[in-house]
Motif scaffolding. Structure first.
Motif, PDB file in Angstrom:
ATOM      1  N   THR A 123      22.625   0.251  -3.554  1.00 49.82           N
ATOM      2  CA  THR A 123      22.766  -0.356  -4.874  1.00 49.82           C
ATOM      3  C   THR A 123      21.924  -1.604  -4.972  1.00 49.82           C
ATOM      4  N   PHE A 124      21.921  -2.414  -3.891  1.00 50.07           N
ATOM      5  CA  PHE A 124      21.144  -3.628  -3.906  1.00 50.07           C
ATOM      6  C   PHE A 124      19.654  -3.290  -4.032  1.00 50.07           C
ATOM      7  N   ASP A 125      19.187  -2.302  -3.248  1.00 49.83           N
ATOM      8  CA  ASP A 125      17.786  -1.916  -3.312  1.00 49.83           C
ATOM      9  C   ASP A 125      17.433  -1.316  -4.681  1.00 49.83           C
ATOM     10  N   ALA A 126      18.386  -0.535  -5.280  1.00 52.01           N
ATOM     11  CA  ALA A 126      18.133   0.045  -6.617  1.00 52.01           C
ATOM     12  C   ALA A 126      17.997  -1.046  -7.660  1.00 52.01           C
ATOM     13  N   GLY A 127      18.758  -2.122  -7.532  1.00 48.05           N
ATOM     14  CA  GLY A 127      18.636  -3.226  -8.473  1.00 48.05           C
ATOM     15  C   GLY A 127      17.280  -3.882  -8.411  1.00 48.05           C
ATOM     16  N   ARG A 128      16.771  -4.038  -7.181  1.00 52.27           N
ATOM     17  CA  ARG A 128      15.461  -4.654  -7.042  1.00 52.27           C
ATOM     18  C   ARG A 128      14.374  -3.756  -7.649  1.00 52.27           C
ATOM     19  N   MET A 129      14.485  -2.452  -7.385  1.00 54.31           N
ATOM     20  CA  MET A 129      13.516  -1.527  -7.945  1.00 54.31           C
ATOM     21  C   MET A 129      13.627  -1.447  -9.486  1.00 54.31           C
ATOM     22  N   GLY A 130      14.864  -1.452  -9.982  1.00 54.95           N
ATOM     23  CA  GLY A 130      15.046  -1.417 -11.428  1.00 54.95           C
ATOM     24  C   GLY A 130      14.462  -2.631 -12.111  1.00 54.95           C
ATOM     25  N   TYR A 131      14.610  -3.766 -11.503  1.00 54.92           N
ATOM     26  CA  TYR A 131      14.040  -4.975 -12.091  1.00 54.92           C
ATOM     27  C   TYR A 131      12.530  -4.850 -12.181  1.00 54.92           C
ATOM     28  N   THR A 132      11.932  -4.329 -11.091  1.00 45.18           N
ATOM     29  CA  THR A 132      10.472  -4.196 -11.071  1.00 45.18           C
ATOM     30  C   THR A 132      10.014  -3.217 -12.154  1.00 45.18           C
ATOM     31  N   GLU A 133      10.710  -2.079 -12.280  1.00 44.24           N
ATOM     32  CA  GLU A 133      10.322  -1.091 -13.303  1.00 44.24           C
ATOM     33  C   GLU A 133      10.491  -1.654 -14.716  1.00 44.24           C
ATOM     34  N   SER A 134      11.596  -2.348 -14.958  1.00 43.59           N
ATOM     35  CA  SER A 134      11.849  -2.875 -16.302  1.00 43.59           C
ATOM     36  C   SER A 134      10.804  -3.905 -16.692  1.00 43.59           C
ATOM     37  N   THR A 135      10.467  -4.810 -15.777  1.00 43.40           N
ATOM     38  CA  THR A 135       9.435  -5.792 -16.103  1.00 43.40           C
ATOM     39  C   THR A 135       8.084  -5.113 -16.303  1.00 43.40           C
ATOM     40  N   GLY A 136       7.846  -4.010 -15.523  1.00 45.94           N
ATOM     41  CA  GLY A 136       6.594  -3.275 -15.734  1.00 45.94           C
ATOM     42  C   GLY A 136       6.521  -2.673 -17.124  1.00 45.94           C
ATOM     43  N   VAL A 137       7.675  -2.129 -17.614  1.00 45.18           N
ATOM     44  CA  VAL A 137       7.707  -1.585 -18.981  1.00 45.18           C
ATOM     45  C   VAL A 137       7.451  -2.681 -20.002  1.00 45.18           C
ATOM     46  N   MET A 138       8.034  -3.858 -19.743  1.00 44.41           N
ATOM     47  CA  MET A 138       7.830  -4.958 -20.680  1.00 44.41           C
ATOM     48  C   MET A 138       6.363  -5.374 -20.702  1.00 44.41           C
ATOM     49  N   PHE A 139       5.733  -5.388 -19.502  1.00 42.38           N
ATOM     50  CA  PHE A 139       4.337  -5.776 -19.467  1.00 42.38           C
ATOM     51  C   PHE A 139       3.453  -4.746 -20.167  1.00 42.38           C
ATOM     52  N   ASP A 140       3.846  -3.464 -20.077  1.00 36.90           N
ATOM     53  CA  ASP A 140       3.038  -2.414 -20.710  1.00 36.90           C
ATOM     54  C   ASP A 140       3.174  -2.408 -22.236  1.00 36.90           C
ATOM     55  N   LEU A 141       4.418  -2.558 -22.753  1.00 38.24           N
ATOM     56  CA  LEU A 141       4.668  -2.431 -24.195  1.00 38.24           C
ATOM     57  C   LEU A 141       4.514  -3.749 -24.945  1.00 38.24           C
ATOM     58  N   GLY A 142       4.860  -4.835 -24.272  1.00 39.07           N
ATOM     59  CA  GLY A 142       4.810  -6.109 -24.951  1.00 39.07           C
ATOM     60  C   GLY A 142       3.447  -6.728 -24.921  1.00 39.07           C
ATOM     61  N   PRO A 143       3.241  -7.744 -25.749  1.00 41.21           N
ATOM     62  CA  PRO A 143       1.960  -8.452 -25.750  1.00 41.21           C
ATOM     63  C   PRO A 143       1.767  -9.215 -24.443  1.00 41.21           C
ATOM     64  N   GLY A 144       0.559  -9.629 -24.181  1.00 39.06           N
ATOM     65  CA  GLY A 144       0.233 -10.310 -22.932  1.00 39.06           C
ATOM     66  C   GLY A 144       0.911 -11.652 -22.799  1.00 39.06           C
ATOM     67  N   GLU A 145       1.168 -12.293 -23.918  1.00 37.43           N
ATOM     68  CA  GLU A 145       1.800 -13.606 -23.837  1.00 37.43           C
ATOM     69  C   GLU A 145       3.228 -13.509 -23.311  1.00 37.43           C
ATOM     70  N   TRP A 146       3.892 -12.371 -23.543  1.00 36.51           N
ATOM     71  CA  TRP A 146       5.248 -12.227 -23.024  1.00 36.51           C
ATOM     72  C   TRP A 146       5.218 -12.206 -21.491  1.00 36.51           C
ATOM     73  N   ARG A 147       4.242 -11.543 -20.917  1.00 38.24           N
ATOM     74  CA  ARG A 147       4.105 -11.527 -19.451  1.00 38.24           C
ATOM     75  C   ARG A 147       3.850 -12.932 -18.925  1.00 38.24           C
ATOM     76  N   THR A 148       3.038 -13.645 -19.674  1.00 35.84           N
ATOM     77  CA  THR A 148       2.756 -15.028 -19.271  1.00 35.84           C
ATOM     78  C   THR A 148       4.018 -15.864 -19.294  1.00 35.84           C
ATOM     79  N   TRP A 149       4.816 -15.645 -20.383  1.00 35.91           N
ATOM     80  CA  TRP A 149       6.071 -16.399 -20.482  1.00 35.91           C
ATOM     81  C   TRP A 149       6.959 -16.112 -19.275  1.00 35.91           C
ATOM     82  N   LEU A 150       7.080 -14.840 -18.905  1.00 36.89           N
ATOM     83  CA  LEU A 150       7.958 -14.448 -17.807  1.00 36.89           C
ATOM     84  C   LEU A 150       7.435 -14.985 -16.466  1.00 36.89           C
ATOM     85  N   GLU A 151       6.141 -14.832 -16.200  1.00 29.47           N
ATOM     86  CA  GLU A 151       5.588 -15.283 -14.929  1.00 29.47           C
ATOM     87  C   GLU A 151       5.677 -16.795 -14.790  1.00 29.47           C
ATOM     88  N   ARG A 152       5.408 -17.506 -15.860  1.00 32.75           N
ATOM     89  CA  ARG A 152       5.499 -18.958 -15.786  1.00 32.75           C
ATOM     90  C   ARG A 152       6.946 -19.402 -15.591  1.00 32.75           C
TER      91      ARG A 152
END
Length: 817
Positions: A203-232
């Motif tokens: 479950t712990f490992d699935a949470g880490r993988m899910g977080y990575t996939e969800s942020t990847g979806v956000m980076f793909d669908l959302g504008p570039g500035e949203w990724r910048t907001w998250l990384e910063r």
């Protein structure tokens, strides 16, 4: 249907079509504006869902810590209070939603059920009866529904693709936050259990993988500035500390104790959740701003289109109303002018032109121009052309009327000229007859001269008819009033069969003013001539006169078959309203009577009799009457053609025994002009036979003319019935009984014809020229009815006598036996 309604329908039809097409054209823009408004409401509710999910995640962490004895109840209570506030805000946002997509609506329904079951779940947490696994599962389901709602609104109708991608990107960020929150709960369970189990490690490992996939979806669908907001945001010390602890915990093997303290992990995990929540808020705000901007643009676009269409329609309606009002006003002016001309203007002009001398020397064209143009609604359009055409029609109608009036004046002048020439010739003929009569002694030739003299009087009446039709009257003016009976006698002298006129009940004291004597006599002559011509030749025509308040009524009754009610109504209408023109020659007497009656306000009316025949009633008004006139001599009520012995207007005696005719005093006067009471005098007593009755006897069975007009044109009556034939003598019956001592002939008196009493007649009444007694009728005749009416009127007059006494019994002249 009026023109204004037609114009309304004419404008309404295309306007309705324009409105229909405008609605169809505005429907997409309006629908897009409505969809954008609904999407904005759903995005606002999505922000509330994100806030509620964050509150539930924190409440779940506090509940897990309380069950695993790593936290306290006060912290859990604070988290539940914050969650309740978020639930209330979320409900208020979702309550106003409409047309929510199917998946989003299902998520909302499941969230509502979980909210209703949440008090029980919280009670289990407080009592410690719930396990961490069950608790984590319950919260995970409702948080997943909240994220599903956020992802489902991207499927709403009319959502732009770019906006839909951003909505999904924001939902992916919420899912990433949920994965980190689940990691926090999983680590807390492992710390309480003394290390990871195989399942908790996965479950712990699935949470880490899910977080990575969800942020990847956000980076793909959302504008570039949203990724910048998250990384910063996640590049700070707090985020790095949480990631370090996460890596350290992830390297721990199954069944070994975790080296990270619970308090340290809870603090790092909460700090990371706060950082993610800040980014999530910015993303939600950006989505809401973009949706709101799109909604504003669509609303303004739809509003501008609606305003443009409405302004266009209003402009069209205003222009149509203004043009329609002008058109309707001009049409109404044209209609009013036409009505004015048709109902008052043109009839007034026609009435004026129908009067004698209306032209006053002007030509028909001048008269037409003088009337002017009745319609002033003219112009270059069709309405103006109609107005000009109507003016032309009015001008032509007036010109034709004036031309007709001119023709009538010429014809009237011609008639008057012919009548005056005829009058002069008649006067010459009468003068010659007087000269011959003075020296004539032969009774036979004297009778012929009397017939010629009587014919001259009838010719003079016809001449007077032409004068009346030409607009002139009788030139004679009398200086004294005349009794009504004398006027009747004078009228009877002007007809051919005067011997058939029989006087009935004539009330004494009724006279005719001097100015109206000749006209009244003329009226009565026309009516008597009509009555004698259209009744059987062996029947008498009765005349009765009585007073009725301030008027006098003269009734002339014949015993013909009468006329129909329709024709009688037509004749009465013509008698009430005399024609201005010359009229029909066949009904010349009708027009003459109408004109003469109109001059003096006399009312002439034809009535139906209770028996055979017709009653002609003449009502003399007060201005024509000379009441209480004492007549010196009154002819007896009998046949005017008998030898009753009354003084005639002019008496010419037959020759005496010496062969010379002797004349009374004044015999040298002009017959009927100087010596007669009324200027129509003719000797009614001839040499042995009434004037016109010797050689002009009507053949047996003939009741007068059947074709043509009545008499000289008086109102036509019904054809007379064929009476019983009576003998026609070749020689007239002599009425001379002998010679007096002075040499004058003594006439043989015969019983005068008298009207019988009401309700009966003498069965053996002898009439002149008949050899058999007349049988008694089975019903009252028209003369009896007239006598009864006269007696009734006299009785009324006696009862209302203002002097308070009854009139003498001899006020009414009776027939002498």
């Amino acid at each position: 249907m009026k023109i204004n309604r037609r114009l309304v329908l004419l404008v309404t039809a295309p306007l309705t079509v324009a409105v229909a097409f405008s609605v169809l054209a505005l429907a997409p823009a309006t629908n897009q504006a409505l969809q954008a408004d609904r999407l904005t409401s759903m995005v606002e509710a999505a922000g509330g869902a994100s806030e509620l999910a964050n509150r539930l995640q924190r409440e779940r962490a506090a509940a897990t810590a309380l069950i695993s004895e790593q936290g306290d109840a006060e912290a859990f209570r604070l988290r539940t209070n914050a969650t309740d506030k978020s639930i209330a805000a979320f409900r208020s946002l979702t309550k106003e939603l409409s047309s929510v997509p199917g998946s989003a609506q299902g998520a909302l329904d499941r969230i509502e059920r979980f909210v209703e079951e949440m008090p029980g779940l919280r009670a289990q947490v407080r009592s410690g009866s719930s396990t961490v696994s069950a608790l984590a599962f319950g919260y995970r389901i409702v948080i997943a529904d909240l994220n599903s709602y956020r992802d489902g609104i991207a499927q709403a109708d009319g959502v732009d693709a770019d906006i839909a991608d951003r909505i999904r990107a924001a939902a992916a960020l919420s899912e990433a936050a949920e994965h980190t929150a689940q990691q926090q709960v999983t680590v807390a369970r492992a710390q309480a259990a003394g290390g990871f189990t195989t399942a908790s490690q996965r479950t712990f490992d699935a949470g880490r993988m899910g977080y990575t996939e969800s942020t990847g979806v956000m980076f793909d669908l959302g504008p570039g500035e949203w990724r910048t907001w998250l990384e910063r945001t996640l590049s700070g010390a707090k985020a790095l500390e949480a990631r370090r602890l996460e890596d350290e915990i992830g390297r721990t093997s199954t069944g070994k104790d975790l080296t990270v303290a619970p308090e340290e992990w809870q603090k790092a995990a909460n700090d990371r959740q706060e950082l993610l929540r800040s980014v999530e808020k910015r993303v939600d705000a950006a989505v809401l701003a973009q949706v709101s901007d799109a909604r504003t643009i669509l609303i303004w676009t739809a509003g501008a289109e609606v305003a443009l269409v409405v302004l266009t329609l209003v402009g069209v309606v205003v222009v149509a109303i203004r043009l329609g009002r002008v058109m309707i006003r001009r049409l109404r002016d044209l209609r009013n002018a036409a009505h004015e001309v048709a109902h008052s203007g043109l009839p007034a002009v026609m009435n004026e032109l129908s009067q004698p001398g209306a032209l006053r020397g002007a030509t028909p064209e001048e008269v037409a121009r003088r009337t002017g143009d009745p319609v002033r609604t003219t112009g270059e359009d069709e309405i103006g052309e109609v107005g000009e055409a109507f003016n032309a029609v009015h001008h032509e109608a007036v010109r034709l009327a004036a031309q007709q009036a001119y023709v009538h004046e010429q014809l009237a002048e011609t008639l008057v000229g012919v009548a005056r020439r005829g009058a002069r010739l008649t006067a010459v003929m009468v003068s010659e007859l007087d000269t011959v009569q003075r020296d004539e002694a032969d009774p036979v030739r004297m009778k012929t001269l009397f017939a010629l003299d009587h014919l001259a009087i009838r010719m003079e009446r016809n001449t007077n008819n032409l004068l009346v039709l030409g607009g002139y009257g009788n030139a004679r003016v009398r200086s004294a009033d005349v009794g009504c009976s004398t006027v009747i006698v004078a009228a009877a002298q002007q007809i051919e069969r005067f011997d058939r006129v029989s006087l009935g009940a004539i009330e004494a004291g009724i006279g005719v003013t001097a100015r109206a004597v000749h006209d009244v006599a003329h009226i009565l002559a026309e009516l008597l001539d009509n009555a004698t011509r259209y009744s059987p030749p062996d029947k008498q025509v009765g005349v009765a006169v009585w007073r009725l308040w301030d008027r006098a009524v003269v009734q002339i009754v014949d015993e013909g078959v009468g006329i129909t009610a329709e024709r009688r109504a037509v004749h009465n209408a013509a008698l009430r309203e005399p024609q201005a023109g010359i009229g029909d020659v066949r009904s010349m007497g009708l027009h003459v009577v109408a004109r003469l009656a109109a001059r003096h306000g006399i009312v002439v009316e034809l009535r139906d009799s209770s028996g055979p025949g017709t009653i002609a009633e003449v009502t003399l008004p007060a201005k024509v009457l000379a009441l209480d006139l004492e007549e010196a001599r009154t002819p007896p009520p009998g046949g005017l053609g008998n030898d009753a012995g009354y003084e005639t207007p002019r008496t010419i005696t037959p020759p005496g025994p010496g062969g010379h005719r002797q004349q009374p005093a004044g015999a040298n006067a002009r017959p009927g002009r100087d010596s007669a009471p009324i200027g129509t005098g003719v000797g009614l007593v001839g040499a042995g036979a009434p004037v016109g009755g010797g050689d002009r006897e009507t053949p047996p069975g003939h009741a007068g003319p059947r074709d043509g007009g009545p008499g000289d044109g008086t109102p036509e009556r019904g054809h007379g019935t064929t009476p019983a034939p009576h003998p026609v003598h070749d020689e007239p019956v002599s009425r001379v009984a002998g010679v007096s001592s002075s040499g004058l002939p003594v006439r043989q008196r015969r019983a005068p014809q008298q009207w019988p009493a009401a309700g009966k007649r003498e069965s053996a009444e002898q009439r002149p020229g008949t050899g058999a007694p007349r049988p008694s009728p089975r019903r009252r005749d028209s003369r009896q009815v007239s006598d009864v009416l006269a007696a009734y009127a006299q009785g009324i007059n006696r009862s209302t006598n203002h002097r308070g006494r009854s009139a003498p019994d001899d006020n009414t002249e009776r027939t002498e036996k």
